[in-house]
Design a protein around this motif. Structure first.
Motif, PDB file in Angstrom:
ATOM      1  N   LEU A  36       0.833  -1.210   0.000  1.00 54.59           N
ATOM      2  CA  LEU A  36       0.000   0.000   0.000  1.00 54.59           C
ATOM      3  C   LEU A  36       0.864   1.255   0.000  1.00 54.59           C
ATOM      4  O   LEU A  36       1.895   1.308   0.670  1.00 54.59           O
ATOM      5  CB  LEU A  36      -0.904   0.017   1.240  1.00 54.59           C
ATOM      6  CG  LEU A  36      -1.931  -1.100   1.329  1.00 54.59           C
ATOM      7  CD1 LEU A  36      -2.630  -1.063   2.687  1.00 54.59           C
ATOM      8  CD2 LEU A  36      -2.950  -0.975   0.198  1.00 54.59           C
ATOM      9  N   PRO A  37       0.438   2.275  -0.711  1.00 54.35           N
ATOM     10  CA  PRO A  37       1.190   3.538  -0.683  1.00 54.35           C
ATOM     11  C   PRO A  37       1.098   4.173   0.708  1.00 54.35           C
ATOM     12  O   PRO A  37       0.101   4.018   1.416  1.00 54.35           O
ATOM     13  CB  PRO A  37       0.496   4.406  -1.732  1.00 54.35           C
ATOM     14  CG  PRO A  37      -0.758   3.716  -2.105  1.00 54.35           C
ATOM     15  CD  PRO A  37      -0.710   2.322  -1.604  1.00 54.35           C
ATOM     16  N   ASP A  39       0.632   7.146   1.577  1.00 56.30           N
ATOM     17  CA  ASP A  39      -0.386   8.190   1.741  1.00 56.30           C
ATOM     18  C   ASP A  39      -1.798   7.633   1.986  1.00 56.30           C
ATOM     19  O   ASP A  39      -2.749   8.394   2.124  1.00 56.30           O
ATOM     20  CB  ASP A  39      -0.388   9.160   0.567  1.00 56.30           C
ATOM     21  CG  ASP A  39      -0.787   8.522  -0.760  1.00 56.30           C
ATOM     22  OD1 ASP A  39      -0.909   7.283  -0.822  1.00 56.30           O
ATOM     23  OD2 ASP A  39      -0.973   9.275  -1.733  1.00 56.30           O
ATOM     24  N   VAL A  40      -1.934   6.310   2.050  1.00 55.08           N
ATOM     25  CA  VAL A  40      -3.234   5.723   2.395  1.00 55.08           C
ATOM     26  C   VAL A  40      -3.605   6.157   3.812  1.00 55.08           C
ATOM     27  O   VAL A  40      -4.773   6.323   4.129  1.00 55.08           O
ATOM     28  CB  VAL A  40      -3.209   4.184   2.246  1.00 55.08           C
ATOM     29  CG1 VAL A  40      -4.448   3.554   2.853  1.00 55.08           C
ATOM     30  CG2 VAL A  40      -3.088   3.798   0.796  1.00 55.08           C
ATOM     31  N   GLU A 128     -12.138  -0.073   3.868  1.00 57.19           N
ATOM     32  CA  GLU A 128     -11.342   1.156   3.821  1.00 57.19           C
ATOM     33  C   GLU A 128     -11.836   2.158   4.866  1.00 57.19           C
ATOM     34  O   GLU A 128     -11.040   2.782   5.566  1.00 57.19           O
ATOM     35  CB  GLU A 128     -11.404   1.772   2.432  1.00 57.19           C
ATOM     36  CG  GLU A 128     -10.573   3.038   2.328  1.00 57.19           C
ATOM     37  CD  GLU A 128     -10.829   3.809   1.054  1.00 57.19           C
ATOM     38  OE1 GLU A 128      -9.848   4.313   0.499  1.00 57.19           O
ATOM     39  OE2 GLU A 128     -11.998   3.923   0.636  1.00 57.19           O
ATOM     40  N   SER A 133      -8.844   5.165   6.399  1.00 58.67           N
ATOM     41  CA  SER A 133      -8.023   5.647   5.295  1.00 58.67           C
ATOM     42  C   SER A 133      -8.442   7.053   4.882  1.00 58.67           C
ATOM     43  O   SER A 133      -9.554   7.491   5.160  1.00 58.67           O
ATOM     44  CB  SER A 133      -8.179   4.700   4.106  1.00 58.67           C
ATOM     45  OG  SER A 133      -7.550   5.211   2.962  1.00 58.67           O
ATOM     46  N   ASP A 137      -9.055   5.087  -1.909  1.00 61.34           N
ATOM     47  CA  ASP A 137      -7.864   4.463  -2.474  1.00 61.34           C
ATOM     48  C   ASP A 137      -8.251   3.149  -3.156  1.00 61.34           C
ATOM     49  O   ASP A 137      -8.591   2.174  -2.482  1.00 61.34           O
ATOM     50  CB  ASP A 137      -6.810   4.201  -1.401  1.00 61.34           C
ATOM     51  CG  ASP A 137      -5.524   3.708  -2.013  1.00 61.34           C
ATOM     52  OD1 ASP A 137      -5.433   2.486  -2.264  1.00 61.34           O
ATOM     53  OD2 ASP A 137      -4.633   4.528  -2.259  1.00 61.34           O
ATOM     54  N   LEU A 139      -6.522   0.845  -4.600  1.00 62.16           N
ATOM     55  CA  LEU A 139      -5.673  -0.299  -4.296  1.00 62.16           C
ATOM     56  C   LEU A 139      -6.113  -0.955  -2.986  1.00 62.16           C
ATOM     57  O   LEU A 139      -6.244  -2.184  -2.907  1.00 62.16           O
ATOM     58  CB  LEU A 139      -4.197   0.116  -4.205  1.00 62.16           C
ATOM     59  CG  LEU A 139      -3.215  -1.013  -3.899  1.00 62.16           C
ATOM     60  CD1 LEU A 139      -3.291  -2.116  -4.965  1.00 62.16           C
ATOM     61  CD2 LEU A 139      -1.802  -0.479  -3.794  1.00 62.16           C
ATOM     62  N   LEU A 140      -6.380  -0.158  -1.965  1.00 60.09           N
ATOM     63  CA  LEU A 140      -6.835  -0.697  -0.682  1.00 60.09           C
ATOM     64  C   LEU A 140      -8.204  -1.359  -0.839  1.00 60.09           C
ATOM     65  O   LEU A 140      -8.435  -2.451  -0.310  1.00 60.09           O
ATOM     66  CB  LEU A 140      -6.893   0.409   0.382  1.00 60.09           C
ATOM     67  CG  LEU A 140      -7.394  -0.006   1.762  1.00 60.09           C
ATOM     68  CD1 LEU A 140      -6.544  -1.124   2.349  1.00 60.09           C
ATOM     69  CD2 LEU A 140      -7.410   1.203   2.693  1.00 60.09           C
TER      70      LEU A 140
END
Length: 165
Positions: A36-37, A39-40, A128, A133, A137, A139-140
């Motif tokens: 995960l990035p 910034d999540v 999420e 978060s 996002d 991806l999440l």
């Protein structure tokens, strides 16, 4: 497979199987979090806790789908009772059972809302939200939706092997 060829187990044994399904943090879980990035905006501990709650919901849903009403009542009653006795699952304010029940209700409601990506996407969105978060996002959301779908399928297949007596 609701017939003669299922192994007979008592409710407490089934509860133990269900508890083992939820399991501990795995190396794959760590890899998912690491992917995960930054910034999540969620911590590792929060992600892992929410993943455990998501698995608890998947086990509940798998029981709903794989067991008869009588079996389901016995199995889930024993599962939640055992969960409530486990002192490792108490955070000082709420028990794991309370946390799971809160999330379970929200996840069930999310499955009823139509979405172009399918109901699993909604589960990812709720996951999420529970993670806290920053929001939106993909991806999440996709990671949670995929994890939930695979876990649910595997849990349901395992549960179908048993008949709760």
């Amino acid at each position: 497979m609701l017939g003669l060829f299922r192994k007979r187990v008592d409710a407490e044994t089934m509860a133990g199987f269900l508890h083992m399904l939820v399991g501990e943090v795995s190396a794959d879980d760590e890899k998912h979090f690491a992917s995960l990035p930054a910034d999540v905006g969620i911590t590792r501990d929060r992600f892992m806790a929410e993943l455990s709650y998501l698995r608890c919901f998947a086990v509940d849903l798998a029981c709903q789908r794989a067991l008869t009403q009588k079996e389901r009542q016995k199995a889930l009653s024993a599962y939640y009772e055992a969960m409530g006795r486990d002192p490792g699952f108490v955070d000082g304010r709420r028990t794991l059972r309370q946390e799971v029940e809160t999330r379970r209700d929200r996840y069930y409601r999310s499955l009823k809302v139509p979405h172009p990506q399918g109901p699993m996407w909604n589960v990812g969105v709720v996951f999420e939200e529970f993670c806290g978060s920053a929001g939106g996002d993909p991806l999440l959301i996709m990671l949670a939706a995929t994890h939930f779908g695979v876990f649910l399928k595997n849990a349901e297949a395992m549960i179908r092997k048993f008949r709760v007596v």
